[in-house]
Design an enzyme around this catalytic site. Sequence first.
Site, PDB file in Angstrom:
ATOM      1  N   GLU A 114       0.807  -1.220   0.000  1.00  0.00           N
ATOM      2  CA  GLU A 114       0.000   0.000   0.000  1.00  0.00           C
ATOM      3  C   GLU A 114       0.841   1.270   0.000  1.00  0.00           C
ATOM      4  O   GLU A 114       0.321   2.363  -0.261  1.00  0.00           O
ATOM      5  CB  GLU A 114      -0.919   0.009   1.232  1.00  0.00           C
ATOM      6  N   GLU A 145       7.079 -21.889   7.933  1.00  0.00           N
ATOM      7  CA  GLU A 145       7.388 -21.052   9.091  1.00  0.00           C
ATOM      8  C   GLU A 145       8.394 -21.702  10.031  1.00  0.00           C
ATOM      9  O   GLU A 145       8.945 -21.045  10.915  1.00  0.00           O
ATOM     10  CB  GLU A 145       6.118 -20.718   9.868  1.00  0.00           C
TER      11      GLU A 145
END
Length: 328
Positions: A114, A145
């Site tokens: 963004e 992960e």
Amino acid sequence: MLGRVKLARVPLLGGATPRYTLEMPSRKVVRSPHPRRITEERNAASKDLDRMTSLEIIRLMNREDRKVAPAVGRAVPAIARAVDEIVARMTIGGRLIYVGAGSSGRTGVLDASECPPTFGVSPRLVRGVIAGGRKALMQSVEGAEDRPRDAARDLKKIRLTKLDSVVAIAASGTTPYALGAIDYAKRCGALTIGVTVNRRSPLARAAQTAITPEVGPEILAGSTRLKAGTSQKMVLNMLSTAVMVRLGHAYDNLMIDVDEANEKLRERAKWILKEASAKDVSAVTRALRQSGHDLRLALIMLKRGVSAKQARKILQESRGNLRRALGE
């Protein structure tokens, strides 16, 4: 109205069909190396969640969500320190890099993505790194992960330097990928920041600055995309917005470097200039056209009554500081 839905009952061995509850252990009990994860605790307020009506569930979630903003509020001093440290590095060529796995990683990638349209900066300035790579944005990548070395590899790919700021995001504060990122960043001399809802976690201890909004257990035990995820989004909103404003990518409370990538944003650019200059639409449109749709130059033209060429020279002499260029 919808008719009654008949749910299939799948018999277990022996023909018994007991009701499933959170208390039913799996057949294989896995011993956790971190026996007390706040993010795995059960919330007393959501007892019998599966027996609640839709309205009861939503009301409960709304009550729990009200705890998030105060929790983030308690972390404000740490967030402000992180902003100052990031700004200090970015002014001499550093980058802001978010690192995480699963929903935490996606939140980082979202915030990074963004920044270019909002603040007109290069996509390379704020980066999002997620365990499992691009594929993990759309679906779970099993085991990604759990590999701390992958974090070091991923940060090497983007050529991490000592000028960069690494924000590792992990709700539990125990994710190996996030911890691996902090370890590698330290070895590179980069700034390390940890965002976790567990202030006693390895991540909070390892990072130079720990941001730890403790939101409490989720209504669905372990589902950290809920309150923990909301707190992460709020923290990253604060980090990126405050950093970009401090770096000069705003005029007053307006997005002076907004990217005019579509019709909505082109109209927003005109509105921003109109608000900032107090000029009419025709003057704003003319200044935008003459400046090559550079809002900074257009604003200087409108407020100081100069040409695009003169506005560019003024901005260069002020080293890009818009307030200084406007004499404010």
